[in-house]
Design a protein around this motif. Sequence first.
Motif, short mmCIF file in Angstrom:
data_model
loop_
_atom_site.label_atom_id
_atom_site.label_comp_id
_atom_site.label_asym_id
_atom_site.label_seq_id
_atom_site.Cartn_x
_atom_site.Cartn_y
_atom_site.Cartn_z
N ASP A 1 0.25 25.25 36.78
CA ASP A 1 0.69 23.93 36.35
C ASP A 1 0.01 23.49 35.06
O ASP A 1 0.06 22.31 34.70
CB ASP A 1 0.42 22.89 37.44
CG ASP A 1 1.28 23.13 38.67
OD1 ASP A 1 2.41 23.61 38.49
OD2 ASP A 1 0.80 22.86 39.78
N ARG A 2 -0.63 24.43 34.38
CA ARG A 2 -1.27 24.11 33.10
C ARG A 2 -0.70 25.01 32.01
O ARG A 2 -0.31 26.15 32.26
CB ARG A 2 -2.79 24.29 33.19
CG ARG A 2 -3.47 23.41 34.22
CD ARG A 2 -4.97 23.41 34.04
NE ARG A 2 -5.37 22.74 32.82
CZ ARG A 2 -5.48 21.41 32.71
NH1 ARG A 2 -5.20 20.63 33.72
NH2 ARG A 2 -5.88 20.87 31.56
N LEU A 3 -0.65 24.47 30.81
CA LEU A 3 -0.12 25.22 29.68
C LEU A 3 -1.27 25.70 28.81
O LEU A 3 -2.08 24.89 28.34
CB LEU A 3 0.82 24.33 28.86
CG LEU A 3 1.65 25.03 27.78
CD1 LEU A 3 2.72 25.90 28.43
CD2 LEU A 3 2.29 24.01 26.84
N SER B 1 -2.67 15.16 27.11
CA SER B 1 -1.62 15.16 28.14
C SER B 1 -2.20 15.42 29.53
O SER B 1 -1.59 15.07 30.54
CB SER B 1 -0.57 16.23 27.82
OG SER B 1 -1.08 17.54 28.07
N GLY B 2 -3.38 16.06 29.58
CA GLY B 2 -4.01 16.37 30.86
C GLY B 2 -3.47 17.61 31.53
O GLY B 2 -3.94 18.00 32.60
N LYS B 3 -2.47 18.25 30.90
CA LYS B 3 -1.85 19.42 31.51
C LYS B 3 -1.90 20.64 30.60
O LYS B 3 -1.21 21.63 30.85
CB LYS B 3 -0.40 19.10 31.88
CG LYS B 3 -0.27 17.99 32.92
CD LYS B 3 1.18 17.74 33.30
CE LYS B 3 1.28 16.63 34.34
NZ LYS B 3 2.70 16.38 34.73
N ALA B 4 -2.68 20.55 29.54
CA ALA B 4 -2.77 21.67 28.59
C ALA B 4 -4.22 22.07 28.37
O ALA B 4 -5.11 21.21 28.34
CB ALA B 4 -2.12 21.28 27.27
N ASP B 5 -4.42 23.36 28.21
CA ASP B 5 -5.73 23.88 27.82
C ASP B 5 -5.58 24.53 26.45
O ASP B 5 -4.68 25.35 26.23
CB ASP B 5 -6.22 24.93 28.82
CG ASP B 5 -6.60 24.32 30.15
OD1 ASP B 5 -7.12 23.19 30.15
OD2 ASP B 5 -6.34 24.96 31.19
N TYR C 1 4.20 14.80 22.55
CA TYR C 1 3.40 16.00 22.82
C TYR C 1 3.41 16.34 24.31
O TYR C 1 3.65 17.48 24.70
CB TYR C 1 1.96 15.78 22.34
CG TYR C 1 1.86 15.47 20.87
CD1 TYR C 1 1.71 16.49 19.94
CD2 TYR C 1 1.93 14.16 20.40
CE1 TYR C 1 1.63 16.22 18.58
CE2 TYR C 1 1.85 13.88 19.04
CZ TYR C 1 1.70 14.91 18.14
OH TYR C 1 1.62 14.64 16.79
N ALA C 2 3.13 15.35 25.14
CA ALA C 2 3.13 15.57 26.58
C ALA C 2 4.50 15.99 27.08
O ALA C 2 4.62 16.80 28.01
CB ALA C 2 2.66 14.30 27.30
N GLN C 3 5.54 15.45 26.45
CA GLN C 3 6.92 15.82 26.84
C GLN C 3 7.13 17.32 26.69
O GLN C 3 7.68 17.98 27.57
CB GLN C 3 7.91 15.04 25.98
CG GLN C 3 9.36 15.31 26.33
CD GLN C 3 10.31 14.82 25.24
OE1 GLN C 3 10.21 15.22 24.09
NE2 GLN C 3 11.24 13.96 25.62
N TRP C 4 6.67 17.87 25.54
CA TRP C 4 6.81 19.31 25.32
C TRP C 4 5.94 20.11 26.27
O TRP C 4 6.37 21.14 26.81
CB TRP C 4 6.45 19.65 23.87
CG TRP C 4 6.40 21.12 23.59
CD1 TRP C 4 7.46 21.98 23.49
CD2 TRP C 4 5.22 21.92 23.38
NE1 TRP C 4 7.01 23.27 23.23
CE2 TRP C 4 5.64 23.25 23.16
CE3 TRP C 4 3.86 21.61 23.34
CZ2 TRP C 4 4.74 24.29 22.90
CZ3 TRP C 4 2.96 22.65 23.10
CH2 TRP C 4 3.40 23.96 22.89
N VAL C 5 4.72 19.66 26.50
CA VAL C 5 3.82 20.36 27.43
C VAL C 5 4.45 20.45 28.81
O VAL C 5 4.51 21.52 29.42
CB VAL C 5 2.45 19.64 27.50
CG1 VAL C 5 1.61 20.19 28.66
CG2 VAL C 5 1.69 19.79 26.19
#
Length: 485
Positions: free
Chosen positions: A45-47, A68-72, A394-398
């Motif tokens: 669940d992380r990009l 975004s909290g979902k990307a590394d 940005y978060a939308q794309w992630v």
Amino acid sequence: MNKDKTDQNASSRRAFLKSSAIATAAFMIVPRHVLGGKGFLAPSDRLLIASIGVGGKGESDIASFAKSGKADIAFLCDVDKRRAANTVKNFPKAKFYTDWREMFDKEAKNFDAVSVSTPDHNHAIQTLAAMQLGKHVYVQKPLTHDIYEARALTAAAKKYKVVTQMGNQGASNDGPRQMKEWYDAGLIGDVHTVYAWTDRPVWPQGIPWSANKADVPRDLDWDLWLGTAPYKEYVEKLVPFNWRGWWDYGTGALGDMGCHLLEAPFSVLNLKYASEVQASVGSVYVDEFKRGYFPDSCPPSSHVTLKFPKTNKTKGDVVVHWMDGGIQPERPEELQANETFGDGGNGTLFIGTKGKMMSSTYSANPRLLPLSKNASIKVPERFARVKDGANGHYAQWVEASIAGYGKQEVSSPFEIAGPLTEALLMANLAIRGVDVQAKNDQGKIIYPGRNIKLLWDNDNMRITNFDAVNQYVKRTYRKGWELGA
């Protein structure tokens, strides 16, 4: 213990072990976010993002992905170690590379997506290489340097089935959606004319290439920075900002601001590919008696007119005017003397058969004209808003990349960003055509590209009535830096 008792115990033990194994297996396949409770994200669940160009705009892009909290941020790449230093400091776990090709070769299995925030001339080669690896891509505007590249990337996104987004973050603002709702409700009638203008460039344009050679800064790999562009000796003040004014590297004010200011007309009116274009440009005085035209440099100002064929949102052709260098259209008569036109330096104006509407940079702050209308007009909200607007781009794309191709909507996928970029680059064809020289029968230098309208064959990607500008549809790449090599 008798035999029956022994068999019974063994059977019970086997049943217990079997049920325990099933329970253990079930436990092991429960998604990790269920086990971890609220706020836990499983690795799937992380990009994992590899970023090319991590100073300047790249630095802010990377920070926005991380927010975004979902990307590394897994890998960083930049040809200028000094410019990259702050980002490297902020993401110490990310491995750093100078050459994106080496990063791709060594680490392709270790990231999911690529962010490209490099100068315009290297966008396409880096982006296509990432898509060929099956990586999702986020690319700063303009999408590409040349028309051919924009068409190629648009096709590649579909071929490789990756999630794409161009960095014109205003596409995620409420503004374009609000204007679509107003337009679809018939508030301004049928739009036939659009104006977009900017006070840029804020870097040098309309100047000769510097004759003053300089030492390459110690932390800059000049050859890698040049990438696809012809080799030239390093000159002062080109990097990190002023490259925008040179055709070998940048796309002028049009490339810098056009994607922000023309996104709304494209989304509101469903514009695609222009059919014709014409341009006039400003010049500078070399001395008291002579004007200068410097074909290697973008002009200090321009006015370009593009015609777009009828769409399902219009009753006829749409004429789009682009103005830069501080040139602005005539103020609408509905705008009072002291009311701000656009946001002052930049703006977009729609002219319809029943009325007008305008917006600021990034399609922000949409307003009907006269401004007094806005207090009373209420139109139902029909288009879903993006959380946090431009900041949520940005978060939308992630999140869409994590979900996978075709699963979630993004505001500026290449199927939209490609044609938008092509329109801007077609305008640049007309601008560059102004400086094309030839000789007449008497041997005198003339400029045959001035004062004509260029006609565009969209299927074959070429101007049909002035072949000299077709060299700019697809440039010649430096050896070893060809697109798709």
